[in-house]
Design a protein around this motif. Structure first.
Motif, PDB file in Angstrom:
ATOM      1  N   ARG A  28       3.823 -30.847  21.358  1.00 35.07           N
ATOM      2  CA  ARG A  28       3.746 -29.794  22.379  1.00 35.07           C
ATOM      3  C   ARG A  28       4.770 -28.683  22.095  1.00 35.07           C
ATOM      4  NH1 ARG A  28       3.992 -32.963  26.407  1.00 35.07           N
ATOM      5  NH2 ARG A  28       6.061 -32.532  27.218  1.00 35.07           N
ATOM      6  N   ILE A  29       6.009 -29.071  21.767  1.00 39.98           N
ATOM      7  CA  ILE A  29       7.044 -28.080  21.441  1.00 39.98           C
ATOM      8  C   ILE A  29       6.624 -27.275  20.214  1.00 39.98           C
ATOM      9  CG2 ILE A  29       9.407 -27.814  20.538  1.00 39.98           C
ATOM     10  CD1 ILE A  29       9.404 -28.322  23.519  1.00 39.98           C
ATOM     11  N   ASN A  30       6.175 -27.975  19.168  1.00 39.49           N
ATOM     12  CA  ASN A  30       5.762 -27.278  17.945  1.00 39.49           C
ATOM     13  C   ASN A  30       4.600 -26.317  18.208  1.00 39.49           C
ATOM     14  OD1 ASN A  30       7.726 -28.228  16.204  1.00 39.49           O
ATOM     15  ND2 ASN A  30       6.545 -30.044  15.666  1.00 39.49           N
ATOM     16  N   GLY A  31       3.742 -26.668  19.139  1.00 37.77           N
ATOM     17  CA  GLY A  31       2.628 -25.795  19.496  1.00 37.77           C
ATOM     18  C   GLY A  31       3.072 -24.522  20.199  1.00 37.77           C
ATOM     19  N   GLN A  32       4.277 -24.526  20.756  1.00 37.78           N
ATOM     20  CA  GLN A  32       4.795 -23.363  21.480  1.00 37.78           C
ATOM     21  C   GLN A  32       5.717 -22.494  20.618  1.00 37.78           C
ATOM     22  OE1 GLN A  32       6.671 -24.907  25.033  1.00 37.78           O
ATOM     23  NE2 GLN A  32       4.831 -26.002  25.640  1.00 37.78           N
ATOM     24  N   LEU A  33       6.082 -22.982  19.459  1.00 34.65           N
ATOM     25  CA  LEU A  33       6.979 -22.231  18.574  1.00 34.65           C
ATOM     26  C   LEU A  33       6.180 -21.215  17.752  1.00 34.65           C
ATOM     27  CD1 LEU A  33       9.264 -25.149  17.295  1.00 34.65           C
ATOM     28  CD2 LEU A  33       9.839 -23.391  19.003  1.00 34.65           C
ATOM     29  N   PRO A  34       6.858 -20.201  17.213  1.00 35.28           N
ATOM     30  CA  PRO A  34       6.153 -19.230  16.366  1.00 35.28           C
ATOM     31  C   PRO A  34       5.434 -19.932  15.208  1.00 35.28           C
ATOM     32  CG  PRO A  34       8.389 -18.482  16.830  1.00 35.28           C
ATOM     33  CD  PRO A  34       8.280 -19.885  17.360  1.00 35.28           C
ATOM     34  N   LYS A  35       4.330 -19.372  14.789  1.00 32.82           N
ATOM     35  CA  LYS A  35       3.527 -19.957  13.704  1.00 32.82           C
ATOM     36  C   LYS A  35       4.403 -20.236  12.482  1.00 32.82           C
ATOM     37  CE  LYS A  35      -0.541 -19.092  10.930  1.00 32.82           C
ATOM     38  NZ  LYS A  35      -1.747 -19.744  11.278  1.00 32.82           N
ATOM     39  N   GLY A  36       4.247 -21.422  11.923  1.00 34.17           N
ATOM     40  CA  GLY A  36       5.008 -21.816  10.744  1.00 34.17           C
ATOM     41  C   GLY A  36       6.405 -22.339  11.051  1.00 34.17           C
ATOM     42  N   THR A  37       6.744 -22.449  12.328  1.00 33.31           N
ATOM     43  CA  THR A  37       8.052 -22.946  12.745  1.00 33.31           C
ATOM     44  C   THR A  37       7.855 -24.304  13.415  1.00 33.31           C
ATOM     45  OG1 THR A  37       8.782 -20.689  13.143  1.00 33.31           O
ATOM     46  CG2 THR A  37      10.092 -22.437  14.138  1.00 33.31           C
ATOM     47  N   THR A  38       8.569 -25.315  12.941  1.00 34.30           N
ATOM     48  CA  THR A  38       8.432 -26.650  13.521  1.00 34.30           C
ATOM     49  C   THR A  38       9.785 -27.330  13.638  1.00 34.30           C
ATOM     50  OG1 THR A  38       7.997 -27.596  11.340  1.00 34.30           O
ATOM     51  CG2 THR A  38       6.064 -27.033  12.673  1.00 34.30           C
ATOM     52  N   VAL A  39       9.833 -28.278  14.560  1.00 31.01           N
ATOM     53  CA  VAL A  39      11.012 -29.122  14.722  1.00 31.01           C
ATOM     54  C   VAL A  39      10.629 -30.559  14.432  1.00 31.01           C
ATOM     55  CG1 VAL A  39      12.179 -27.625  16.395  1.00 31.01           C
ATOM     56  CG2 VAL A  39      10.594 -29.386  17.206  1.00 31.01           C
ATOM     57  N   ALA A  40      11.643 -31.357  14.132  1.00 30.05           N
ATOM     58  CA  ALA A  40      11.449 -32.789  13.881  1.00 30.05           C
ATOM     59  C   ALA A  40      12.493 -33.547  14.697  1.00 30.05           C
ATOM     60  CB  ALA A  40      11.608 -33.094  12.398  1.00 30.05           C
ATOM     61  N   PRO A  41      12.129 -34.714  15.231  1.00 27.85           N
ATOM     62  CA  PRO A  41      13.086 -35.477  16.028  1.00 27.85           C
ATOM     63  C   PRO A  41      14.165 -36.128  15.155  1.00 27.85           C
ATOM     64  CG  PRO A  41      11.016 -36.672  15.851  1.00 27.85           C
ATOM     65  CD  PRO A  41      10.823 -35.345  15.175  1.00 27.85           C
ATOM     66  N   TYR A  42      15.379 -36.082  15.645  1.00 30.26           N
ATOM     67  CA  TYR A  42      16.547 -36.683  15.001  1.00 30.26           C
ATOM     68  C   TYR A  42      17.127 -37.675  15.996  1.00 30.26           C
ATOM     69  CZ  TYR A  42      21.334 -36.909  13.074  1.00 30.26           C
ATOM     70  OH  TYR A  42      22.537 -37.324  12.564  1.00 30.26           O
ATOM     71  N   ALA A  43      17.150 -38.950  15.625  1.00 27.82           N
ATOM     72  CA  ALA A  43      17.699 -39.987  16.517  1.00 27.82           C
ATOM     73  C   ALA A  43      19.220 -39.944  16.445  1.00 27.82           C
ATOM     74  CB  ALA A  43      17.186 -41.361  16.109  1.00 27.82           C
ATOM     75  N   MET A  44      19.843 -39.696  17.572  1.00 33.28           N
ATOM     76  CA  MET A  44      21.302 -39.608  17.598  1.00 33.28           C
ATOM     77  C   MET A  44      21.945 -40.952  17.277  1.00 33.28           C
ATOM     78  SD  MET A  44      21.963 -36.820  20.617  1.00 33.28           S
ATOM     79  CE  MET A  44      21.303 -37.837  21.918  1.00 33.28           C
ATOM     80  N   LEU A  45      21.347 -42.034  17.767  1.00 34.55           N
ATOM     81  CA  LEU A  45      21.728 -43.377  17.326  1.00 34.55           C
ATOM     82  C   LEU A  45      20.647 -43.820  16.355  1.00 34.55           C
ATOM     83  CD1 LEU A  45      22.950 -45.301  20.515  1.00 34.55           C
ATOM     84  CD2 LEU A  45      24.307 -44.180  18.753  1.00 34.55           C
ATOM     85  N   PRO A  46      20.986 -43.971  15.079  1.00 35.66           N
ATOM     86  CA  PRO A  46      19.985 -44.277  14.058  1.00 35.66           C
ATOM     87  C   PRO A  46      19.147 -45.518  14.382  1.00 35.66           C
ATOM     88  CG  PRO A  46      22.117 -43.825  13.053  1.00 35.66           C
ATOM     89  CD  PRO A  46      22.342 -43.897  14.535  1.00 35.66           C
ATOM     90  N   TRP A  47      17.903 -45.464  13.951  1.00 37.96           N
ATOM     91  CA  TRP A  47      16.962 -46.556  14.219  1.00 37.96           C
ATOM     92  C   TRP A  47      17.459 -47.887  13.659  1.00 37.96           C
ATOM     93  CZ3 TRP A  47      11.547 -46.319  15.964  1.00 37.96           C
ATOM     94  CH2 TRP A  47      11.271 -45.130  16.646  1.00 37.96           C
ATOM     95  N   THR A  48      18.233 -47.875  12.598  1.00 37.93           N
ATOM     96  CA  THR A  48      18.727 -49.136  12.023  1.00 37.93           C
ATOM     97  C   THR A  48      19.556 -49.925  13.032  1.00 37.93           C
ATOM     98  OG1 THR A  48      20.654 -48.006  11.083  1.00 37.93           O
ATOM     99  CG2 THR A  48      18.751 -48.297   9.642  1.00 37.93           C
ATOM    100  N   LEU A  49      20.229 -49.238  13.940  1.00 35.19           N
ATOM    101  CA  LEU A  49      21.027 -49.935  14.960  1.00 35.19           C
ATOM    102  C   LEU A  49      20.151 -50.736  15.915  1.00 35.19           C
ATOM    103  CD1 LEU A  49      23.538 -47.088  15.859  1.00 35.19           C
ATOM    104  CD2 LEU A  49      24.037 -49.182  14.574  1.00 35.19           C
ATOM    105  N   TRP A  50      18.957 -50.263  16.116  1.00 35.36           N
ATOM    106  CA  TRP A  50      18.051 -50.885  17.082  1.00 35.36           C
ATOM    107  C   TRP A  50      17.374 -52.126  16.518  1.00 35.36           C
ATOM    108  CZ3 TRP A  50      17.756 -48.415  21.823  1.00 35.36           C
ATOM    109  CH2 TRP A  50      18.375 -47.163  21.870  1.00 35.36           C
TER     110      TRP A  50
END
Length: 191
Positions: A28-50
């Motif tokens: 949804r966020i990427n759909g609202q950003l200017p064309k060709g602009t995207t974000v990716a999720p960054y886990a603040m606590l890395p998945w390995t901890l989980w």
């Protein structure tokens, strides 16, 4: 207290729901950003901890999951997006000392919660039935995990990046408590 533990299936279902919600939100966020602009999720606590020794503490005791909004920063997916959004490109990895430092803090949190559980168990056996110590300890652990995640993100990526992320996406990610998190970071840094 042990009879109130969720099943593996329930934990997996909650994890899957959080991941699906994150995927939908990022789309949804990427759909609202200017064309060709995207974000990716960054886990603040890395998945390995989980997936290690602290999975139960995080997912069962705290009822936190790695893809939930509180553990997610949105970073630029590429150089063009970085330029447009004034956010760094998702690093794809974590600083070498982050996971060991997080494990150290999580071990302390786990020890505090275990001591509170032991006290509560003893109080149940004596008929005192004091659950307030465990409840307070769990609240403290939950608060400390949130503060730790946000502190590590700010340290790893820089305060300016962290604050820019909060300004752009904090409320959209459900971080109305972002100001309190910024204040609580000092408690984690001093541990």
């Amino acid at each position: 207290m042990d009879n109130m533990m969720p099943t593996q299936d329930l934990v997996q279902a909650r994890h899957d729901a959080a991941l699906a919600q994150q995927t939908s939100f990022v789309e949804r966020i990427n759909g609202q950003l200017p064309k060709g602009t995207t974000v990716a999720p960054y886990a603040m606590l890395p998945w390995t901890l989980w997936h290690g020794q602290f999975g139960q503490l995080l997912m069962v005791n705290c009822e936190y999951y790695p893809a939930q909004p509180w553990n997610t920063m949105l970073l630029a997916a590429d150089e063009r997006s970085s330029f447009v959004l004034d956010l760094p490109v998702h690093p794809g990895a974590y600083p070498a000392n982050l996971v060991p430092s997080a494990e150290k803090h999580l071990a302390e949190f786990q020890e505090e919660l275990s001591a509170a559980k032991d006290y509560t168990d003893r109080s149940m056996q004596t008929g005192e039935m004091d659950v307030t110590v465990f409840g307070k300890a769990l609240d403290d652990v939950r608060r400390n995990v949130l503060a730790m995640a946000n502190t590590f993100a700010a340290i790893s990526l820089g305060d300016d990046v962290y604050e820019r992320h909060l300004a752009m996406f904090g409320k959209a990610l459900g971080w109305p408590h972002a100001e309190a998190l910024l204040e609580n970071r000092e408690a984690i840094r001093s541990r």
